[in-house]
Design a protein around this motif. Structure first.
Motif, short mmCIF file in Angstrom:
data_model
loop_
_atom_site.label_atom_id
_atom_site.label_comp_id
_atom_site.label_asym_id
_atom_site.label_seq_id
_atom_site.Cartn_x
_atom_site.Cartn_y
_atom_site.Cartn_z
N GLY A 138 0.82 -1.22 0.00
CA GLY A 138 0.00 0.00 0.00
C GLY A 138 0.85 1.26 0.00
N LEU A 139 1.95 1.23 0.73
CA LEU A 139 2.84 2.39 0.78
C LEU A 139 3.53 2.66 -0.55
N THR A 140 3.66 1.64 -1.40
CA THR A 140 4.30 1.86 -2.70
C THR A 140 3.34 2.51 -3.70
N MET A 141 2.04 2.41 -3.46
CA MET A 141 1.06 2.86 -4.45
C MET A 141 1.11 4.36 -4.74
N PRO A 142 1.31 5.24 -3.76
CA PRO A 142 1.44 6.66 -4.13
C PRO A 142 2.64 6.92 -5.04
N LEU A 143 3.70 6.14 -4.88
CA LEU A 143 4.88 6.30 -5.73
C LEU A 143 4.62 5.84 -7.16
N LEU A 144 3.65 4.93 -7.33
CA LEU A 144 3.34 4.36 -8.64
C LEU A 144 2.24 5.12 -9.38
N GLU A 145 1.76 6.18 -8.77
CA GLU A 145 0.64 6.95 -9.34
C GLU A 145 0.89 7.36 -10.79
N PHE A 146 2.14 7.63 -11.12
CA PHE A 146 2.45 8.18 -12.44
C PHE A 146 2.91 7.13 -13.44
N VAL A 147 2.97 5.87 -13.03
CA VAL A 147 3.33 4.79 -13.93
C VAL A 147 2.03 4.06 -14.31
N PRO A 148 1.60 4.17 -15.56
CA PRO A 148 0.30 3.60 -15.94
C PRO A 148 0.15 2.13 -15.56
N PHE A 149 -0.98 1.81 -14.99
CA PHE A 149 -1.42 0.46 -14.62
C PHE A 149 -0.61 -0.18 -13.49
N SER A 150 0.49 0.42 -13.06
CA SER A 150 1.31 -0.23 -12.04
C SER A 150 0.57 -0.32 -10.71
N SER A 151 -0.13 0.73 -10.32
CA SER A 151 -0.85 0.66 -9.05
C SER A 151 -2.02 -0.33 -9.12
N SER A 152 -2.61 -0.49 -10.31
CA SER A 152 -3.68 -1.48 -10.46
C SER A 152 -3.14 -2.90 -10.29
N ILE A 153 -1.93 -3.14 -10.75
CA ILE A 153 -1.31 -4.47 -10.59
C ILE A 153 -1.03 -4.73 -9.12
N VAL A 154 -0.46 -3.73 -8.43
CA VAL A 154 -0.19 -3.89 -6.99
C VAL A 154 -1.51 -4.08 -6.23
N ALA A 155 -2.54 -3.33 -6.61
CA ALA A 155 -3.85 -3.46 -5.96
C ALA A 155 -4.44 -4.84 -6.18
N ALA A 156 -4.19 -5.44 -7.33
CA ALA A 156 -4.68 -6.79 -7.60
C ALA A 156 -4.02 -7.80 -6.64
N VAL A 157 -2.72 -7.63 -6.42
CA VAL A 157 -2.01 -8.52 -5.49
C VAL A 157 -2.54 -8.31 -4.07
N ILE A 158 -2.76 -7.05 -3.68
CA ILE A 158 -3.33 -6.75 -2.36
C ILE A 158 -4.71 -7.39 -2.24
N SER A 159 -5.50 -7.34 -3.32
CA SER A 159 -6.83 -7.95 -3.31
C SER A 159 -6.74 -9.45 -3.03
N ILE A 160 -5.77 -10.11 -3.64
CA ILE A 160 -5.61 -11.56 -3.43
C ILE A 160 -5.24 -11.84 -1.98
N PHE A 161 -4.31 -11.05 -1.44
CA PHE A 161 -3.94 -11.23 -0.03
C PHE A 161 -5.14 -10.99 0.89
N SER A 162 -5.91 -9.93 0.64
CA SER A 162 -7.04 -9.64 1.53
C SER A 162 -8.14 -10.69 1.38
N LEU A 163 -8.32 -11.23 0.17
CA LEU A 163 -9.27 -12.34 0.00
C LEU A 163 -8.82 -13.56 0.79
N ALA A 164 -7.51 -13.81 0.80
CA ALA A 164 -6.98 -14.94 1.59
C ALA A 164 -7.32 -14.75 3.06
N LEU A 165 -7.19 -13.53 3.57
CA LEU A 165 -7.53 -13.25 4.97
C LEU A 165 -9.03 -13.36 5.20
#
Length: 193
Positions: A138-165
């Motif tokens: 989550g802390l990396t996402m503000p840094l990725l704001e300007f790289v297209p689709f990168s924050s969406s990829i990180v968010a997808a991984v976070i989604s998988i982790f949160s679904l696991a929980l």
């Protein structure tokens, strides 16, 4: 999961809360519940993976929110606290409705396939390790704001982790770790080899 504890039911509750013009983050948190840490991580992550991620600043706001919620989970808080500057932020209702519509078909599929398996990988103490990984992502996402689709990829991984929980699905934990390690290796290969 069944009944009230499915992704579809969560999306239904969110859809009912969406007003005519804008909906505040506070309204969304109140709808999800202040004690539902995995769901409070999952919702912003899913929104960032949807077309709503095109809203300027949404990835940064979502990443900070995810990091704050995950850090409280790590430290064992009983309910979530978010700063007022986040709770006062609003999202356009039409974008949120679009995101909910986009997420509904995969959510039905997810509800059918996920279940409690290898629960020790999604329970304590592993759940706190997963929350720490989510916090760092989550802390990396503000840094990725300007790289297209990168924050969406990180968010997808976070989604998988949160679904696991959320589902206490250790198989999903292993999948998320494999994706994270594979992605990290690929980035390392591009940048340093």
């Amino acid at each position: 999961m069944s009944g009230d504890h499915t992704l579809i039911s969560l999306l239904d509750r969110l859809a009912q809360r969406v007003g005519e013009e804008e909906v505040s983050i506070k309204d969304l948190v109140d709808t999800i519940g202040h004690r539902a840490f995995p769901a409070l991580i999952l919702v912003p992550a899913l929104v960032i993976t949807s077309p709503a991620s095109g809203i300027p600043g949404l990835s940064a706001l979502g990443g900070v929110t995810i990091a704050i919620v995950a850090s409280q989970y790590v430290w064992g808080r009983k309910s979530v606290w978010l700063p007022k500057f986040i709770l006062k932020r609003t999202l356009p209702s039409n974008r949120l409705k679009q995101a909910i519509g986009f997420l509904r078909p995969p959510s039905g599929w997810i509800d059918r396939i996920l279940r409690s398996r290898l629960t020790f990988l999604a329970g304590k103490p592993f759940s706190q390790v997963l929350a720490m990984v989510i916090m760092l992502l989550g802390l990396t996402m503000p840094l990725l704001e300007f790289v297209p689709f990168s924050s969406s990829i990180v968010a997808a991984v976070i989604s998988i982790f949160s679904l696991a929980l959320l589902f206490r699905d250790g198989v999903l934990t292993l999948l998320a770790m494999a994706i994270l390690l594979g992605g990290g290796y690929a980035v390392y290969g591009v940048l340093f080899v």
